[in-house]
Design an enzyme around this catalytic site. Sequence first.
Site, PDB file in Angstrom:
ATOM      1  N   ASP A  12    -156.785-135.725 -20.994  1.00  0.00           N
ATOM      2  CA  ASP A  12    -156.442-134.544 -21.789  1.00  0.00           C
ATOM      3  C   ASP A  12    -157.156-133.362 -21.147  1.00  0.00           C
ATOM      4  O   ASP A  12    -158.039-133.522 -20.300  1.00  0.00           O
ATOM      5  CB  ASP A  12    -156.908-134.738 -23.234  1.00  0.00           C
ATOM      6  CG  ASP A  12    -156.638-133.506 -24.090  1.00  0.00           C
ATOM      7  OD1 ASP A  12    -155.532-132.936 -23.969  1.00  0.00           O
ATOM      8  OD2 ASP A  12    -157.524-133.082 -24.857  1.00  0.00           O
ATOM      9  N   SER A  13    -156.789-132.175 -21.589  1.00  0.00           N
ATOM     10  CA  SER A  13    -157.477-130.976 -21.112  1.00  0.00           C
ATOM     11  C   SER A  13    -158.933-130.942 -21.590  1.00  0.00           C
ATOM     12  O   SER A  13    -159.744-130.216 -21.033  1.00  0.00           O
ATOM     13  CB  SER A  13    -156.738-129.735 -21.622  1.00  0.00           C
ATOM     14  OG  SER A  13    -156.571-129.826 -23.028  1.00  0.00           O
ATOM     15  N   CYS A  75    -152.112-135.401 -23.854  1.00  0.00           N
ATOM     16  CA  CYS A  75    -152.116-133.947 -24.051  1.00  0.00           C
ATOM     17  C   CYS A  75    -150.662-133.521 -24.137  1.00  0.00           C
ATOM     18  O   CYS A  75    -149.864-133.845 -23.248  1.00  0.00           O
ATOM     19  CB  CYS A  75    -152.807-133.282 -22.862  1.00  0.00           C
ATOM     20  SG  CYS A  75    -152.713-131.483 -22.859  1.00  0.00           S
ATOM     21  N   GLU A 157    -162.024-127.355 -32.952  1.00  0.00           N
ATOM     22  CA  GLU A 157    -163.215-127.497 -32.101  1.00  0.00           C
ATOM     23  C   GLU A 157    -164.452-126.902 -32.770  1.00  0.00           C
ATOM     24  O   GLU A 157    -165.578-127.219 -32.422  1.00  0.00           O
ATOM     25  CB  GLU A 157    -162.954-126.856 -30.732  1.00  0.00           C
ATOM     26  CG  GLU A 157    -161.840-127.581 -30.011  1.00  0.00           C
ATOM     27  CD  GLU A 157    -161.901-127.508 -28.493  1.00  0.00           C
ATOM     28  OE1 GLU A 157    -162.796-126.831 -27.970  1.00  0.00           O
ATOM     29  OE2 GLU A 157    -161.042-128.146 -27.866  1.00  0.00           O
ATOM     30  N   CYS A 189    -149.756-131.374 -31.018  1.00  0.00           N
ATOM     31  CA  CYS A 189    -150.966-130.984 -30.296  1.00  0.00           C
ATOM     32  C   CYS A 189    -152.061-131.962 -30.699  1.00  0.00           C
ATOM     33  O   CYS A 189    -152.160-132.328 -31.872  1.00  0.00           O
ATOM     34  CB  CYS A 189    -151.362-129.549 -30.660  1.00  0.00           C
ATOM     35  SG  CYS A 189    -152.937-129.055 -29.928  1.00  0.00           S
ATOM     36  N   HIS A 191    -155.076-131.669 -31.270  1.00  0.00           N
ATOM     37  CA  HIS A 191    -156.080-131.241 -32.241  1.00  0.00           C
ATOM     38  C   HIS A 191    -155.580-131.234 -33.681  1.00  0.00           C
ATOM     39  O   HIS A 191    -156.366-131.239 -34.608  1.00  0.00           O
ATOM     40  CB  HIS A 191    -156.542-129.817 -31.915  1.00  0.00           C
ATOM     41  CG  HIS A 191    -157.369-129.702 -30.678  1.00  0.00           C
ATOM     42  ND1 HIS A 191    -156.908-130.072 -29.435  1.00  0.00           N
ATOM     43  CD2 HIS A 191    -158.624-129.235 -30.490  1.00  0.00           C
ATOM     44  CE1 HIS A 191    -157.858-129.837 -28.535  1.00  0.00           C
ATOM     45  NE2 HIS A 191    -158.910-129.327 -29.152  1.00  0.00           N
TER      46      HIS A 191
END
Length: 284
Positions: A12-13, A75, A157, A189, A191
């Site tokens: 993932d990023s 991702c 985050e 996504c 997140h």
Amino acid sequence: MSPKQLPIGVFDSGVGGLTVLAALRQRLPGEDLLYLGDTARVPYGTRSPETVVRYAERVAGHLLGRGIKALVVACNTATTWALPALQRTGEARGIPVVGVIQPGVQRALELTRNGHVAVIGTEGTIQGGRYAAQLRQARPDLRVEGVACPMFVALAEEGWVGDDPIARLAAERYLAALRGGPDTVILGCTHYPLLRAAIQAVLPGAVLVDSATATADDTASLLAARGLLRERDAGGRSRFLVTDNPDRFERVGRYFLDAPHRPEVVDIEDRDHATWHGLPGSAA
Ligand code: DGL
């Protein structure tokens, strides 16, 4: 070492793909997982397609150089822009590559009753339109809407997750227009599963699709079909690599994964790009 014994590469990023790692761990507890978070280059969600493809190929090459039997692109933005290229090269190199979009699409198609599906994700994922294209390809009559919610990544985050009041306000701002429309909303996504409560509060009637579980199921089927499943049902270990800032990965990662995950810092170089493409100067 027989290919079966090798770990599954997951990338993932940054930290977000840990939601997919958690699902893989649950679905395939006997497998070793090697996770790489490209924290030096995060976010991918606002980058151009060419840049995301380049980053993704370097990361894939780095994991390949360490020895993996399959690659999970954990991702959505990288899946949007880079999956076809990664799959082409991966197949040529004997590495099956799984993305997070097709599994989420499949789940949404099974769930929708009113034929109206929304996809929420980063700017890149929504602009790329891959979710919408795959949904419409399967069901041309489907009504599909895409909404970019870039602020959700920062909120997750920051740990402002669950039904945190600020997350709730952001969800209201991004999603209120969907109220009374789609009965199925894809969390497109990595997140967004952390903001499930806030999203659900704004859209109480919608089913929220988290593609992490569906991706883990697809990975298990693919490994089984290729004879690559390890014959054990526990004892798999996870290792973590990042390209920058291990402390932040460890701290923020706690919102995503309820287990220790001290990462090792690695450099991703042009040589890794060559490795992915099997060019001279590569490690694999
Ligand atoms: N992991 C990314 C995704 O799922 C979100 C974070 C980023 O923009 O890099 O699209």
